[in-house]
Write a protein that holds these residues in place. Structure first.
Motif, PDB file in Angstrom:
ATOM      1  N   SER A  99      -9.954  27.037  42.744  1.00  0.00           N
ATOM      2  CA  SER A  99     -10.646  26.582  41.552  1.00  0.00           C
ATOM      3  C   SER A  99     -11.340  25.249  41.784  1.00  0.00           C
ATOM      4  N   SER A 147      -2.498  29.082  30.327  1.00  0.00           N
ATOM      5  CA  SER A 147      -3.903  29.220  30.695  1.00  0.00           C
ATOM      6  C   SER A 147      -4.745  28.070  30.156  1.00  0.00           C
ATOM      7  N   VAL A 188      -3.835  20.964  36.593  1.00  0.00           N
ATOM      8  CA  VAL A 188      -3.416  22.235  37.182  1.00  0.00           C
ATOM      9  C   VAL A 188      -1.947  22.196  37.575  1.00  0.00           C
ATOM     10  N   TYR A 247      -4.680  25.170  32.595  1.00  0.00           N
ATOM     11  CA  TYR A 247      -5.488  25.501  33.768  1.00  0.00           C
ATOM     12  C   TYR A 247      -6.972  25.498  33.424  1.00  0.00           C
ATOM     13  N   ALA A 279       0.201  22.948  34.711  1.00  0.00           N
ATOM     14  CA  ALA A 279       0.236  24.382  34.427  1.00  0.00           C
ATOM     15  C   ALA A 279       1.211  25.096  35.358  1.00  0.00           C
ATOM     16  N   LEU A 289       1.102  32.955  36.871  1.00  0.00           N
ATOM     17  CA  LEU A 289      -0.162  32.615  36.226  1.00  0.00           C
ATOM     18  C   LEU A 289      -0.805  33.877  35.648  1.00  0.00           C
TER      19      LEU A 289
END
Length: 652
Positions: free
Chosen positions: A122, A195, A491, A198, A494, A334
């Motif tokens: 990402s 989510s 992140v 993220y 998460a 995830l």
């Protein structure tokens, strides 16, 4: 519908032209020198035979990345048009919920492996980890190496059983253990919370790119990207998202290889020479001294070597272990990664896709670490943080340098290409995340909780697209609010929440016969709440009184030097003035939850929250035992090992 979609994509494509501020030629102006001047010292030790760049005095720091506006805009629009064309084509064959959520199960293992890599690599990986490495050195490697090992967990534990037993979401798997609506609702809420963390990272990365490179205001950038993603998910579904991810993964790996090769080529591909040059950099040494709060250099302290050692962020070894736990266990739960296993036709393809993604992700993580150190060497941490405090522009800035520098055709082209690739990264990951949240809200909550699974395909598709719109709008609002955050930290949060809630529940659901609704609900809720709670009282938060105490140390050191009769340099005077202002501003402040100092000593909560999540799931199971739900394990056991009951894949 097709003409409307094309018109909307074209409007978003050309809209930057209305907002882009001119990036004027700043040559010769104070504080506007190129950020790409080399500061490396000569190579030492085993690399002495290799010539390293000659050290130069760092130029005044610029507060922007100088781009060629026409080239950069062209690259961005090319990416938007390419992905838009994919969405238009995918929209033609997206007719059912199976097409929308799982591409009809017709994606091959090879394709899905590239798509998983595209989903996982990402903006936090490319921009955030490179930025952390360029600013904090070896600690960035801890953020890079963890994700690779997480896929070992996925390969050995999750991929095959989930593909055989699931349909679209985590809630589908858990419903095979319990028909309770509370289970479905809790699973949906968990997916939304995880989510969202993220998703914020991607929105911040998109806003920063557009703001720093095209002159578009951050708020406008986030709104534009969010609107574009809503269109992609609404019309294209999983088919469009998959192909966008495949293309983006290829471009990302290509750019990583190119930057890494050009960096190491300067040192004859000698890694010893490369890292010796990083340690010998005066700018790096000065930066480390600042991080350690040493107002004056300590005799015999090797600041350059300290940059190559962990501990500038993760000072506590337990923090490093905790971070590793979050990565190793977090990826397996995830939602947007789990959904990818429902897009392949069988368990064999699921295993193959994990192996392929592991190779791609592992190789890229090594490259992004080298890119971060290269940015520290040639761009300098001071210049990187002057452009963006979070360090998120390190990768684009080093790309411009290795391409020939600011103002050169090669530098401008490579900068534009890398930024366009980073932008495509955000497009792909945000699409996957919005789709995952849409599935949780529409499929789990609306269809199976509110409507008992009764809505027809048309109604389900309508609700799915409406939920995608709402989730996209929420992501825009939160993205604007998180402008100042380093995207890699978001992140990691998460991952910690997923490792503490989703992973224990998935593991027990698949392999523990006594597991039941009580364990599912307590595991998901207690694990997530406990992890988030620890973060709120951890050193990750800002504690004004600690900021004031650090500023007071700097003031005391410099005033002591001043009192001894030594005249302070201009830079030291500036530091003293800033430290005094920071002390006055923060001495009476409190953290977000009203604390003077952290209650929990670690920046990552996983080392404590993961065991709590497991214990909560066990306790809930034992306290709320159900013979009927225990008997349902046999069906799940057969499905996860044989694939009995899986839907047939559609042709693509």
């Amino acid at each position: 519908m097709k003409p409307l979609l094309i018109a909307l994509i074209l409007c978003i494509t050309v809209s930057p032209l209305c907002y882009a501020a001119p990036v004027g030629d700043t040559a010769g102006k104070p504080g506007s020198a190129s950020p790409t001047a080399a500061v490396a010292g000569p190579a030492q030790g085993p690399s002495a035979a290799v010539s390293a760049p000659v050290a130069k005095t760092p130029p005044p720091l610029a507060n922007e990345v100088k781009t060629n506006k026409a080239i950069t805009l062209s690259m961005f629009m090319a990416i938007i048009l390419l992905t838009g064309a994919i969405v238009v084509r995918a929209a033609k064959s997206t007719r059912t919920t199976a097409d929308y959520y799982a591409a009809g199960g017709g994606i091959s293992g090879m394709q899905n492996g590239w798509a998983i890599a595209g989903d996982y690599l990402s903006a936090a990986t490319f921009l955030g980890i490179a930025g952390i490495t360029s600013v904090f050195g070896a600690d960035g490697f801890m953020y890079a190496v963890g994700p690779f090992f997480s896929f070992v967990t996925i390969l050995l534990v999750i991929a095959e059983p989930c593909r055989n037993a699931g349909k679209y979401t985590l809630g589908d798997i858990l419903s095979l253990r319990s028909a309770s609506k509370v289970v479905r609702g809790t699973a949906a809420l968990s997916a939304v919370v995880v989510s969202t963390f993220y998703l914020l990272a991607q929105m911040v990365g998109a806003g920063k790119l557009m703001q720093l490179l095209l002159g578009i205001p951050y708020t406008v950038s986030v709104i534009g990207v969010g609107a574009l993603m809503i269109l992609y998910v609404t019309f294209g579904g999983m088919k469009a998202t998959t192909w966008v991810q495949i293309i983006k993964a290829f471009l990302l790996v290509l750019s990583g290889i190119t930057i890494t090769v050009l960096l190491l080529w300067k040192f004859g591909f000698n890694l010893f020479a490369f890292y010796d040059a990083v340690a010998a950099s005066p700018a790096v040494q000065e930066h480390v001294r600042g991080l350690l709060k040493h107002a004056t250099p300590q005799p015999g302290f090797d600041y350059g070597q300290r940059f190559l050692e962990p501990g500038l962020i993760l000072k506590n070894p337990l923090d490093q272990i905790s971070l590793g736990m979050a990565f190793a266990l977090g990826a397996a739960g995830l939602p947007h990664i789990m959904m990818r296993f429902f897009t392949v036709p069988n368990a064999q393809a699921a295993r193959k896709s994990v192996v392929i993604s592991m190779v791609l992700i592992g190789a890229f993580m090594i490259m992004v670490t080298i890119i971060g150190f290269g940015a520290a060497l040639f761009i300098t941490p001071q210049q990187i943080t002057a452009v963006d405090k979070g360090g998120n522009m390190a990768a684009p800035m080093i790309a411009q340098f290795v391409g020939g520098g600011a103002g050169s055709i090669g530098g401008d082209l490579f900068l534009a290409f890398v930024c366009a690739v980073a932008f495509s990264t955000i497009i792909a990951v945000v699409s996957g995340l919005i789709l995952a949240v849409s599935a949780a809200v529409a499929h789990d909550f609306y269809v199976n909780v509110l409507k008992d699974g009764k809505p027809d395909q048309r109604e389900q598709m309508k609700i799915a697209k409406m939920s995608a719109f709402v989730i996209g709008a929420v992501a825009i609002v939160f993205g604007i609010a998180c402008e100042k955050q380093n995207i890699a930290h978001l992140v990691v949060l998460a991952f910690a929440v997923v490792a503490s809630s989703n992973f224990p529940v998935i593991l027990f659901a698949l392999f523990w016969k006594r597991f039941n609704a009580g364990g599912i609900v307590t595991g998901l809720s207690v694990g997530a709440i406990f992890a988030i709670g620890l973060v709120l009282v951890s050193p990750t938060m800002t504690y004004p009184k600690k900021v004031a105490a650090d500023a007071k140390k700097v003031v005391d050191q410099l005033e002591k030097k001043q009192a001894s009769g030594v005249a302070l340099a201009d830079k030291e005077l500036t530091t003293l003035e800033k430290a005094r202002a920071d002390y006055v501003k923060n001495r009476d402040g409190k953290s977000l939850v009203g604390l003077d100092a952290p209650l929990f000593p670690l920046k990552n909560p996983a080392i404590l929250s993961v065991p709590v999540g497991f214990l909560a799931a066990i306790a809930g199971t034992l306290l709320f035992g159900s013979r009927r739900e225990e008997e349902k394990f046999d069906e799940l056991y057969i499905r996860q090992n044989t694939g009995y009951g899986m839907a047939d894949a559609s042709d693509h």
